[in-house]
Design a protein around this motif. Structure first.
Motif, PDB file in Angstrom:
ATOM      1  N   ILE A  81       0.833  -1.197   0.000  1.00  0.00           N
ATOM      2  CA  ILE A  81       0.000   0.000   0.000  1.00  0.00           C
ATOM      3  C   ILE A  81       0.875   1.257   0.000  1.00  0.00           C
ATOM      4  CG2 ILE A  81      -1.682   1.310   1.348  1.00  0.00           C
ATOM      5  CD1 ILE A  81      -2.829  -1.428   2.246  1.00  0.00           C
ATOM      6  N   ALA A  82       1.938   1.254   0.785  1.00  0.00           N
ATOM      7  CA  ALA A  82       2.824   2.424   0.850  1.00  0.00           C
ATOM      8  C   ALA A  82       3.522   2.653  -0.483  1.00  0.00           C
ATOM      9  CB  ALA A  82       3.847   2.237   1.964  1.00  0.00           C
ATOM     10  N   GLY A 101       1.457  11.496 -10.203  1.00  0.00           N
ATOM     11  CA  GLY A 101       0.615  12.693 -10.207  1.00  0.00           C
ATOM     12  C   GLY A 101       1.433  13.969 -10.242  1.00  0.00           C
ATOM     13  N   GLY A 102       2.534  13.985  -9.512  1.00  0.00           N
ATOM     14  CA  GLY A 102       3.407  15.150  -9.538  1.00  0.00           C
ATOM     15  C   GLY A 102       4.029  15.369 -10.896  1.00  0.00           C
ATOM     16  N   LEU A 103       4.419  14.293 -11.549  1.00  0.00           N
ATOM     17  CA  LEU A 103       4.995  14.427 -12.888  1.00  0.00           C
ATOM     18  C   LEU A 103       3.976  14.941 -13.903  1.00  0.00           C
ATOM     19  CD1 LEU A 103       7.254  11.258 -13.171  1.00  0.00           C
ATOM     20  CD2 LEU A 103       7.962  13.629 -12.961  1.00  0.00           C
ATOM     21  N   VAL A 104       2.737  14.536 -13.733  1.00  0.00           N
ATOM     22  CA  VAL A 104       1.699  14.997 -14.665  1.00  0.00           C
ATOM     23  C   VAL A 104       1.469  16.498 -14.518  1.00  0.00           C
ATOM     24  CG1 VAL A 104      -0.786  14.864 -15.131  1.00  0.00           C
ATOM     25  CG2 VAL A 104       0.554  12.776 -14.892  1.00  0.00           C
ATOM     26  N   LEU A 133       1.855   6.626  -6.885  1.00  0.00           N
ATOM     27  CA  LEU A 133       0.783   7.488  -7.372  1.00  0.00           C
ATOM     28  C   LEU A 133       1.100   8.962  -7.139  1.00  0.00           C
ATOM     29  CD1 LEU A 133      -2.423   5.502  -6.352  1.00  0.00           C
ATOM     30  CD2 LEU A 133      -1.570   5.960  -8.649  1.00  0.00           C
ATOM     31  N   LEU A 134       1.711   9.285  -6.007  1.00  0.00           N
ATOM     32  CA  LEU A 134       2.101  10.669  -5.750  1.00  0.00           C
ATOM     33  C   LEU A 134       3.162  11.141  -6.742  1.00  0.00           C
ATOM     34  CD1 LEU A 134       2.269  10.952  -1.843  1.00  0.00           C
ATOM     35  CD2 LEU A 134       0.697  12.092  -3.407  1.00  0.00           C
TER      36      LEU A 134
END
Length: 91
Positions: free
Chosen positions: A14-15, A25-28, A21-22
């Motif tokens: 999970i971690a 998302g930051g790269l996007v 995902l973080l």
């Protein structure tokens, strides 16, 4: 088994998923858009493609073929350039 105990079994999974995902998302949101980068480098891509096409066409239609001037590729052209400089100058 309770649900919290089952979740503790997969705490590393999970971690890692959350951190991945973080980062994605930051790269996007931080990175420039793909088409912005593509439009910036488009002249370079096109000129490289035209150059490679020209090299391919001239390589296929070259007068300096290996059959007529030597056994190795480019040997005939090298012999022509290095072997006959005085005939080109007219001396």
């Amino acid at each position: 088994m309770d649900i919290p105990e089952k979740l503790l079994q997969y705490k590393y999974h999970i971690a890692i998923t959350f951190v991945s995902l973080l980062i994605a998302g930051g790269l996007v949101f931080i990175a420039p858009r793909f088409f912005t980068v593509l439009s910036y480098f488009l002249p370079l891509f096109l000129s490289t493609a035209v150059f490679l096409a020209a090299v391919t066409v001239f390589g296929q239609t070259s007068l300096w073929s290996a059959e007529s001037y030597g056994d190795k590729e480019g040997e005939g052209l090298l012999d022509y350039v290095t072997g006959h400089p005085e005939q080109l100058n007219g001396y």
